[in-house]
Design a protein around this motif. Structure first.
Motif, PDB file in Angstrom:
ATOM      1  N   PRO A  62      14.225  39.698  55.720  1.00 59.65           N
ATOM      2  CA  PRO A  62      15.488  39.057  56.098  1.00 59.65           C
ATOM      3  C   PRO A  62      16.650  40.037  55.937  1.00 59.65           C
ATOM      4  CG  PRO A  62      14.185  37.626  54.703  1.00 59.65           C
ATOM      5  CD  PRO A  62      13.479  38.945  54.713  1.00 59.65           C
ATOM      6  N   GLY A  63      17.516  40.020  56.899  1.00 59.28           N
ATOM      7  CA  GLY A  63      18.669  40.917  56.845  1.00 59.28           C
ATOM      8  C   GLY A  63      18.449  42.218  57.586  1.00 59.28           C
ATOM      9  N   TYR A  66      16.458  43.111  63.728  1.00 60.62           N
ATOM     10  CA  TYR A  66      15.196  42.706  64.347  1.00 60.62           C
ATOM     11  C   TYR A  66      15.097  43.256  65.757  1.00 60.62           C
ATOM     12  CZ  TYR A  66      16.211  39.375  60.674  1.00 60.62           C
ATOM     13  OH  TYR A  66      16.571  38.808  59.483  1.00 60.62           O
ATOM     14  N   TRP A  68      13.168  42.206  68.029  1.00 64.41           N
ATOM     15  CA  TRP A  68      13.069  41.139  69.029  1.00 64.41           C
ATOM     16  C   TRP A  68      14.455  40.685  69.485  1.00 64.41           C
ATOM     17  CZ3 TRP A  68      15.395  37.147  66.438  1.00 64.41           C
ATOM     18  CH2 TRP A  68      15.132  36.961  65.073  1.00 64.41           C
ATOM     19  N   LEU A  69      15.464  41.033  68.687  1.00 65.47           N
ATOM     20  CA  LEU A  69      16.823  40.660  69.063  1.00 65.47           C
ATOM     21  C   LEU A  69      17.605  41.853  69.614  1.00 65.47           C
ATOM     22  CD1 LEU A  69      19.124  38.587  69.009  1.00 65.47           C
ATOM     23  CD2 LEU A  69      19.538  39.220  66.631  1.00 65.47           C
ATOM     24  N   LEU A  70      17.420  43.004  68.980  1.00 63.70           N
ATOM     25  CA  LEU A  70      18.248  44.171  69.321  1.00 63.70           C
ATOM     26  C   LEU A  70      17.363  45.308  69.793  1.00 63.70           C
ATOM     27  CD1 LEU A  70      20.266  43.928  66.024  1.00 63.70           C
ATOM     28  CD2 LEU A  70      21.160  43.306  68.262  1.00 63.70           C
ATOM     29  N   GLU A  73      18.925  48.818  70.763  1.00 68.20           N
ATOM     30  CA  GLU A  73      19.605  49.518  69.664  1.00 68.20           C
ATOM     31  C   GLU A  73      18.622  50.008  68.611  1.00 68.20           C
ATOM     32  OE1 GLU A  73      22.736  46.922  68.239  1.00 68.20           O
ATOM     33  OE2 GLU A  73      23.044  46.348  70.325  1.00 68.20           O
TER      34      GLU A  73
ATOM     35  N   ARG B 216      24.975  42.230  54.094  1.00 71.45           N
ATOM     36  CA  ARG B 216      25.339  42.917  55.334  1.00 71.45           C
ATOM     37  C   ARG B 216      26.198  41.984  56.194  1.00 71.45           C
ATOM     38  NH1 ARG B 216      23.394  43.998  60.669  1.00 71.45           N
ATOM     39  NH2 ARG B 216      21.547  42.689  60.546  1.00 71.45           N
ATOM     40  N   GLU B 222      26.160  41.238  67.657  1.00 70.55           N
ATOM     41  CA  GLU B 222      24.823  40.849  67.217  1.00 70.55           C
ATOM     42  C   GLU B 222      24.673  39.317  67.253  1.00 70.55           C
ATOM     43  OE1 GLU B 222      21.923  42.153  63.545  1.00 70.55           O
ATOM     44  OE2 GLU B 222      23.889  43.093  63.674  1.00 70.55           O
ATOM     45  N   CYS B 257      18.875  35.478  55.578  1.00 66.01           N
ATOM     46  CA  CYS B 257      19.494  35.893  56.843  1.00 66.01           C
ATOM     47  C   CYS B 257      19.620  34.692  57.783  1.00 66.01           C
ATOM     48  CB  CYS B 257      18.625  36.964  57.494  1.00 66.01           C
ATOM     49  SG  CYS B 257      19.198  37.407  59.138  1.00 66.01           S
ATOM     50  N   PHE B 259      19.900  34.617  60.926  1.00 67.16           N
ATOM     51  CA  PHE B 259      19.066  34.771  62.135  1.00 67.16           C
ATOM     52  C   PHE B 259      17.614  34.382  61.838  1.00 67.16           C
ATOM     53  CE2 PHE B 259      21.755  38.478  64.058  1.00 67.16           C
ATOM     54  CZ  PHE B 259      22.824  37.600  64.186  1.00 67.16           C
ATOM     55  N   SER B 296      24.246  38.386  56.108  1.00 70.53           N
ATOM     56  CA  SER B 296      22.855  38.294  55.679  1.00 70.53           C
ATOM     57  C   SER B 296      22.755  39.046  54.357  1.00 70.53           C
ATOM     58  CB  SER B 296      21.932  38.920  56.727  1.00 70.53           C
ATOM     59  OG  SER B 296      22.043  40.321  56.696  1.00 70.53           O
ATOM     60  N   HIS B 297      21.719  38.780  53.621  1.00 66.51           N
ATOM     61  CA  HIS B 297      21.499  39.579  52.417  1.00 66.51           C
ATOM     62  C   HIS B 297      20.004  39.666  52.165  1.00 66.51           C
ATOM     63  CE1 HIS B 297      21.058  36.485  48.956  1.00 66.51           C
ATOM     64  NE2 HIS B 297      20.655  35.942  50.059  1.00 66.51           N
TER      65      HIS B 297
END
Lengths: 75, 594
Positions: A62-63, A66, A68-70, A73, B216, B222, B257, B259, B296-297
């Motif tokens: 987590p954090g 990803y 799948w998203l970016l 980049e 973060r 994003e 997070c 997301f 997020s962390h």
């Protein structure tokens, strides 16, 4: 392909091993040999000569960013 | 339409029999042959019957493909393929296999009758309106909140009145921040006032732009990409696992997070979860003030910010319930306010658990809790009252006495409380040997006791079966499913479930582990249906003991005449029992200026 994974990859298998420790080592080595760097043993159950193991390779924590998203980049 | 059904199988024809029932309902003429006929015999019957459709079924087994292939060849050779659809179905049948063998269509496992009938009738599949069409449900609906046992009336009335009087005119930075936040939400620029009420590192976040360690700040681009990503997905909302009856199934997210949480939420919705709980990081409850932005962390629990909550809210399905918990820390009132503002359906407040196990000073949390309950009442936000102090070792009857005090206080303040006893294998249970031979009796006794005291909704607390789970997937899923079955059997309003990696503490929970448990629950609910668990006679004596213990505790607190002192002095759990009054925020209560 890996960029289609949401979070982690679990592999569950049974390995020949004399002890739980050996089974754990085999598990981590297996994931390492497959190219996974963030590897762990979720569960191991050893009986005599064999162990059932659930191995986890975190593709994303987590954090993370990803792919799948970016995708662009991250690449 | 004339249809010939052919079980090309030694024994199995149940699917064809069920399908025949559906086809007859649709007005078709159906001839069902017995199983285990030779293909030559069947071809001969086809010649005589002249069906428009031939439906062949075959289960798995050696040589299945050969038999099916030979049948088609013989039909061809007999000139019976023209003007006739020949379809094949069975557990192992795929569309590809059917095509390879020369069939017009193939239907495998998971096929709905409507798909087959639509194919036979040459029309599109009618998407039926789901019987379990999901609507957002109010857990508190239908409860009178009447005390059913008069013996509990006086002590609860006395304690609630005493708390209200005690809290009157008292204030704290948490309450003040909620007031300032309310002004900010209505458009007033009051950030400076807000920052004055915060402590490090929140203050330095706002004043110097310092991001706390491991946190973060997620960029706006994003976030936009994430929203576009979600919009581009076809996300079904699966039928409720409980098929519109009880219990509603909640999943607690908090990967760190928003997301990742969002994706887990969508996965769980697809697999039938009814609701979600926003679980905040523990450090967030121990620092005055909340951060802002999409953050997020890297640790457990997702940071409470207005923007994080808004993002998660925007992802939830229309029927999905959402609770933002505010039960234990220095930001309790403000969190309730944000929950209401962003459109949460529920929140969580418990000054007893929060101050005896959550690290917050009882005096501080009592002031904040009373204000938070008033906010919940004002915004019509039901709140649940967990009894997690049981996990520290506090006996259930003491935890329940605290829960009932908060519930009764909630009612006096015009709110709608939800009782949340744990369905767990608590330390007290282990030490006392209450569940040595089953996990049923004591959990049943808890529910029976509460139901004899008050007519209120009951939601078995987070997560059901706690302390019975291990890192082993099958055991964890099974234990959760059994507890869920017990909750269903007791007609509880809701449950919160654990994922199969709940006990694995070296990394984040994964989506697949969440699916494991949801699948296990579905099977348990299907397996049990309306069947009830039958506890042993011990459940009744446990229930009597729990009730007696609750009453005795309440009477003792009422006699003490000071709820706050009761918390400090261990009337709701001693230090030996694992109830340690928290120290965070000690000395921060003041008189309100207005």
């Amino acid at each position: 392909m890996v960029d289609r994974l949401m979070d982690a990859l679990d592999i569950e298998t049974t390995v020949f091993a004399k002890s739980e420790e050996e089974a754990k080592k085999i598990g981590i080595d297996l994931l390492g040999s497959l190219g996974f760097k963030d590897a762990d043993i979720v569960f191991v159950e050893h009986e005599g000569f064999v162990a059932r193991v659930r191995l986890r390779a975190y593709i994303y924590r987590p954090g993370d960013k990803y792919s799948w998203l970016l995708k662009d980049e991250v690449e | 339409m004339r249809i010939l059904m052919v079980p090309l199988d030694p024994v199995h024809d149940v699917a064809l029999k069920m399908l025949r029932r559906e086809l007859l309902k649709n007005g078709h003429e159906v001839v069902l042959l017995p199983p285990d006929m030779k293909v030559e015999e069947v071809v001969e019957i086809c010649r005589l019957e002249k069906p428009s459709v031939i439906m062949v079924s075959r289960t798995v087994g050696y040589g299945a493909a050969e038999v099916l292939g030979r049948f088609i060849d013989l039909l061809d050779a007999a000139g019976l393929r023209k003007g006739c659809k020949v379809i094949v179905g069975g557990k192992a049948i795929t569309k590809e296999l059917a095509a390879e063998l020369g069939y017009d269509a193939g239907f495998g496992e998971g096929t709905e009758w409507e798909e087959v009938i639509a194919y036979v009738e040459g029309r599109p599949v009618k998407r039926r309106i789901c019987e379990n069409e999901r609507k957002k449900r109010d857990i508190t609906e239908g409860y009178s909140y009447r005390l059913l046992d008069e013996a509990f009336f006086k002590p609860l009335e006395d304690i609630a009145a005493q708390i209200i009087e005690w809290a009157s005119g008292k204030c704290s930075p948490g309450v003040e921040r909620a007031k300032v936040r309310e002004r900010m939400l209505s458009g007033t620029d009051a950030l400076k006032d807000y920052i004055d009420l915060c402590e490090e590192p929140v203050k330095s976040f706002y004043t110097r732009g310092e991001i706390p360690k491991k946190v973060r700040l997620v960029g706006t681009e994003e976030v936009s990409k994430f929203k576009r990503f979600i919009d581009g997905l076809t996300v079904p909302v699966g039928s409720s696992l409980a098929s519109m009856s009880k219990p509603l199934v909640f999943v607690q997210y908090g990967t760190g997070c928003p997301f990742m949480d969002g994706m887990h939420i969508k996965v769980c919705e697809a697999w039938g979860a009814d609701g979600f709980l926003h679980f905040d990081p523990s450090w967030g409850a121990r620092v005055e003030g909340l951060l802002e932005g999409v953050l997020s962390h890297e640790e457990d629990g997702t940071i409470v910010t207005l923007e994080n909550l808004k993002l998660i809210k925007s992802l939830l399905g229309e029927s999905t319930l959402w609770s933002v918990r505010a039960h234990r820390g220095l930001n309790t009132p403000e969190t309730v306010l944000l929950a209401a503002y962003v459109g949460a359906d529920l929140t969580k407040i418990n000054m007893v658990y929060g101050s005896l196990n959550g690290g917050t000073d009882p005096e501080r949390l009592l002031v904040d809790g009373v204000y938070a309950i008033r906010l919940a009442a004002r915004f019509n936000l039901p709140f649940d009252i967990p009894t997690n102090e049981e996990l520290g070792g506090v006996p259930a009857y003491k935890a329940f006495a605290g829960m009932l005090v908060v519930a009764y206080l909630g009612l006096k303040l015009g709110a709608r409380p939800i009782l949340k006893p744990l369905f767990c294998y608590s330390p007290d249970v282990m030490i006392s040997g209450y569940m040595e031979d089953n996990y049923v009796d004591y959990n049943v006794a808890k529910i029976w006791a509460l139901r004899e005291i008050i007519d209120a909704p009951i939601w078995a607390g987070e997560p059901i079966g706690f302390m019975t789970h291990t890192e082993e997937r099958v055991q964890s899923a099974l234990t959760t499913a059994l507890h869920a079955g017990l909750a269903k059997s007791l007609n509880l309003d809701a449950i919160t479930i654990a994922s199969t990696d709940e006990a694995y503490s070296r990394g984040a929970i994964t989506s697949s582990s969440r699916i494991d448990t949801l699948r296990a629950l579905k099977e348990a609910f299907r397996f049990l249906g309306e069947v009830k668990f039958e506890p042993t006679c011990r459940a009744k004596s446990f229930k009597e003991a729990i009730k007696e213990g609750i009453l005795k505790t309440l009477e003792e607190i009422a006699r003490r005449g000071d709820f706050l002192s009761s918390l400090y002095e261990g009337l709701l759990g001693t230090r030996e029992e694992g109830a340690n009054p928290g120290r965070v925020g000690r000395g921060s209560v003041s008189r309100c200026l207005v």
